[in-house]
Write an enzyme that holds these catalytic residues in place. Structure first.
Site, mmCIF file in Angstrom:
data_model
loop_
_atom_site.group_PDB
_atom_site.id
_atom_site.type_symbol
_atom_site.label_atom_id
_atom_site.label_comp_id
_atom_site.label_asym_id
_atom_site.label_seq_id
_atom_site.Cartn_x
_atom_site.Cartn_y
_atom_site.Cartn_z
ATOM 1 N N GLU A 189 0.811 -1.205 0.000
ATOM 2 C CA GLU A 189 0.000 0.000 0.000
ATOM 3 C C GLU A 189 0.856 1.272 0.000
ATOM 4 O O GLU A 189 0.630 2.187 -0.757
ATOM 5 C CB GLU A 189 -0.883 -0.053 1.242
ATOM 6 C CG GLU A 189 -2.050 0.860 1.245
ATOM 7 C CD GLU A 189 -3.205 0.396 0.366
ATOM 8 O OE1 GLU A 189 -4.292 0.801 0.674
ATOM 9 O OE2 GLU A 189 -3.017 -0.331 -0.625
ATOM 10 N N ASP A 190 1.859 1.294 0.870
ATOM 11 C CA ASP A 190 2.533 2.561 1.169
ATOM 12 C C ASP A 190 3.973 2.674 0.667
ATOM 13 O O ASP A 190 4.607 3.701 0.864
ATOM 14 C CB ASP A 190 2.551 2.805 2.691
ATOM 15 C CG ASP A 190 1.145 2.923 3.258
ATOM 16 O OD1 ASP A 190 0.236 3.253 2.469
ATOM 17 O OD2 ASP A 190 0.962 2.667 4.458
#
Ligand code: MN
Length: 722
Positions: free
Chosen positions: A93-94
């Site tokens: 995700e990050d």
């Protein structure tokens, strides 16, 4: 709760390297091998590089979050793959890392876990309404592949909630609401009661800070006195138990959570003091046998409160939870709640489904109760889970978990809970009385169906209404819910007596037409005999009864025919217990083909010589009989039935010595008898047996099926209809 000062927090936070070392040396070293710990550390390195430079709202380095999540999971002694995935849970995700990289570096299972957690993160829902339909299914789907996905997600959410104070107030409220409505219930359903309680308490403190403060303060004020009472009670329990010769036991006091006290105050309308003065204890013993012995000792010493005993040892909860629960009058005049369980049960109760992945020294993590947890998940899913044998699946899994409920969707995607056996007409009334009153039909999963159609889990139901449609008496035969029945009755009652009389006359005339062998009038002696049978004074009363839907016109007509003409076979039988509503004086038989039991949706077929033959609504043998609709009646069970019915069960067993006896014992343990057994020739490994058993009703039957299905030697249990 005060806001954290970021700088101060950062000041006290150790370096990531130190933090992970502490976790590895502490919790992990206590149960994982050196290689496994090395793997976890590799995952940390990967995540740390990815997140480097990122910070959390609190100011600390981002990597501390995944470390904390992994540490929380290590508290449950989760396996190393789960811990690795926890450390990596935010990298897709990050950071720039891809699923492929994780797969290549750490293997497929870790990659799947990380991917699953990321997917749940992507599901957008802010309210229960949005979450309810499609998104909720997606989430369940993600976790059905591997429940560990959801366990990691819950640990993630738990840490986010623990550190929520650094967020802005509006965000705190939004996240708390979502957590309370979605994640806390999932934690509870997975048996992760500790987490569920902490999540609830944290959410409560953000959503209702003042109420939270008030209850917390009240607890603190009474803590001193309470401690004393708890110690005294504990001492008296211990004394009682030590005088018996138990091998080993532990008595623990239980603390009520702030949120649970608040909930109970709301729901039960009791004061804080009334609730707070209930004391909870847990007694942990060595064996199941000792659980029951301790129960006996406790009940012998203290007076049990009737109706408060529950045996979740013999019949575990769907998520695998086992314990004996009882409430007794304590020596100090207080109510004491006691839970009795073995160490193993306690472990499962503390860790829920997570217990199934708990690291075992022999490397295996197979647990006999594991299939219960999986079963539960698959069941939750099954509107979307259309495998080829979905129908079989449904039959026993649904009964196992929601023995008396089905969940259906409105056209807008809201979930409605209905009692099992509910029809489209029940649903219409559940939506709104106006919708019920004017409904003419329904669409289930987009295809047109009639009002008596029974609803199944996951159906999406749309009601078709017309201004010119009104309830008729026959509708009373199509509904199972109290609401629909009352509303239909109210509508019918609102019609004048004359209306009912006229309607009753017309309905009875229609029904007797084909049965009176050309005779137009009903002889006076027949009328008298019939009124006597029904305990009615006048003929008009009978017609009004029919008009109001209290009696089925076809059944009355049938009785008239029997009384009128001796040529009609099947004499009126004398007083018998009324099992089918309105069937006084009619001989009722239960079809062998489908063996209906109370609770099933049923239809009656009027046959010469056999009276009223009752079949289940979907009996395969009915397709022929449906061609003569004049003999086809929608009938209903009477409310108070006290007799046994026979149900047929098909059981598939692994060929294990003693398996048959286990099944027989399970049946007997659930207050049933075996009437008949058929053994099929089977392969060496699988054996199929048909049982005919006595049951009171559907719930009783589902209890028996559940008990059988739970046996390790059983691979399948099905009820046979037709
Ligand atoms: Mn996270």
């Amino acid at each position: 709760m005060s806001t954290t000062i970021p700088h101060r927090r950062r000041f006290f936070t150790p370096s990531p390297e130190k933090a992970i070392r502490a976790v590895c040396k502490g919790r992990l070293a206590a149960y994982l091998s050196a290689e496994a710990i090395e793997d976890v550390y590799r995952a940390f390195r990967f995540a740390e590089q990815g997140h480097r430079g990122q910070t959390r709202k609190s100011g600390e380095q981002y990597i501390h979050h995944p470390i904390e999540v992994a540490d929380t999971l290590a508290e449950l002694k989760m396996d190393s793959r789960t811990l690795m995935a926890a450390l990596l849970h935010d990298v897709i995700e990050d950071t720039s890392a891809t699923k492929k990289e994780i797969l290549d570096t750490f293997g497929e299972d870790v990659a799947l876990l990380v991917d699953g957690v990321s997917k749940i993160g992507q599901i957008k829902f802010d309210t229960k309404e949005q979450a309810e339909a499609e998104n909720f299914r997606k989430m369940l789907m993600a976790m059905s592949e591997d429940v560990r996905v959801m366990i990691i997600k819950l640990a993630d959410r738990l840490h986010n909630m623990r550190t929520l104070s650094s967020m802005e107030p509006s965000k705190q409220k939004r996240i708390s609401k979502q957590t309370l409505e979605i994640y806390a219930p999932i934690a509870e359903r997975l048996g992760l009661y500790h987490w569920a309680r902490e999540l609830q308490d944290l959410c409560f403190s953000y959503l209702h800070p003042q109420r939270h403060r008030a209850i917390t303060k009240a607890i603190e004020q009474r803590q001193g006195n309470r401690k004393l009472v708890v110690e005294k009670l504990k001492g008296s329990l211990e004394q009682t138990l030590s005088s018996s010769n138990l091998e080993e036991f532990k008595v623990k006091g239980r603390q009520k959570s702030v949120f649970s006290i608040y909930k109970k105050m709301q729901k039960k309308k009791r004061s804080f003091d009334e609730l707070f003065d209930i004391y909870g204890f847990r007694i942990i013993v060595k064996s199941i046998d000792e659980c029951y012995r301790v129960l006996g000792i406790i009940h012998n010493t203290y007076k049990p409160i009737p109706g408060r005993f529950a045996d979740y040892v013999a019949i575990p909860k769907a998520n695998g939870y086992q314990s004996l629960h009882t409430v007794v009058f304590g020596p100090l005049g207080d109510n004491i709640e006691v839970q009795i369980r073995t160490q193993h049960m306690d472990q499962i109760a503390e860790a829920g489904v997570a217990a199934h992945w708990i690291y075992k020294s022999d490397g295996s993590n197979h647990d006999s109760s594991n299939h219960l947890a999986r079963q539960w998940l698959l069941d939750l899913l099954d509107p979307a889970h259309q495998t080829q044998n979905a129908v079989e699946f449904l039959e026993h899994l649904k009964m196992d978990l929601y023995p008396d409920e089905v969940y259906v969707f409105t056209p807008r995607g809201d979930i409605k809970k209905m009692p099992r056996g509910s029809t489209a007409l029940d649903f219409a009334y559940a939506v709104h009385t106006g919708v019920g009153t004017h409904c003419t039909g329904a669409r289930i999963n987009k295809s047109l169906v009639s009002l008596p159609t029974v609803l199944h889990n996951g159906d999406s139901v749309e009601i078709i209404t017309s201004k010119n449609s009104w309830p008729t008496t026959s509708w009373l035969n199509y509904v199972v819910t109290a609401k629909a029945r009352t509303q239909i009755r109210n509508y019918l009652k609102a019609q004048t007596q004359e209306d009912a009389l006229r309607l009753g006359k017309r309905l009875l005339a229609g029904a007797t037409k084909q049965r009176l062998f050309g005779r137009r009038k009903i002889p006076a002696r027949v009328r008298t005999a019939l009124l006597e049978e029904f305990h009615l004074e006048t003929w008009s009363e009978l017609l009004i009864d029919i008009g109001l839907g209290k009696r089925i016109p076809d059944l009355v007509a049938r009785q008239i025919a029997q009384l009128t003409d001796d040529r009609v076979e099947g004499k009126v039988v004398g007083q018998q217990a009324l099992v089918i509503k309105g069937s006084e004086g009619i001989m009722v038989t239960y079809s062998k083909c489908c063996s209906p039991v109370p609770g099933d949706s049923i239809v009656g077929i009027l046959t010469f010589g056999h009276g009223l033959a009752v079949h289940v609504f979907d009996c395969p043998n009915l397709s022929e009989l449906r061609k003569q609709p004049e003999n086809f009646l929608l009938v209903d069970w009477d409310e108070a039935i006290d007799q046994n019915f026979q149900a047929r069960l098909h059981v598939k067993l692994h060929h294990i010595t003693g398996a048959f006896a286990e099944v027989a014992t399970a049946i007997a343990a659930n207050s049933s008898n075996i009437n008949h057994v058929d053994l099929h020739e089977g392969s060496d490994s699988v054996r199929q047996i048909d049982f005919v058993v006595d049951v009171k009703n559907r719930l009783h039957l589902s209890r028996i099926m559940r008990a059988i299905y739970r046996l390790p030697s059983v691979s399948k249990v099905m009820r046979q209809k037709g």
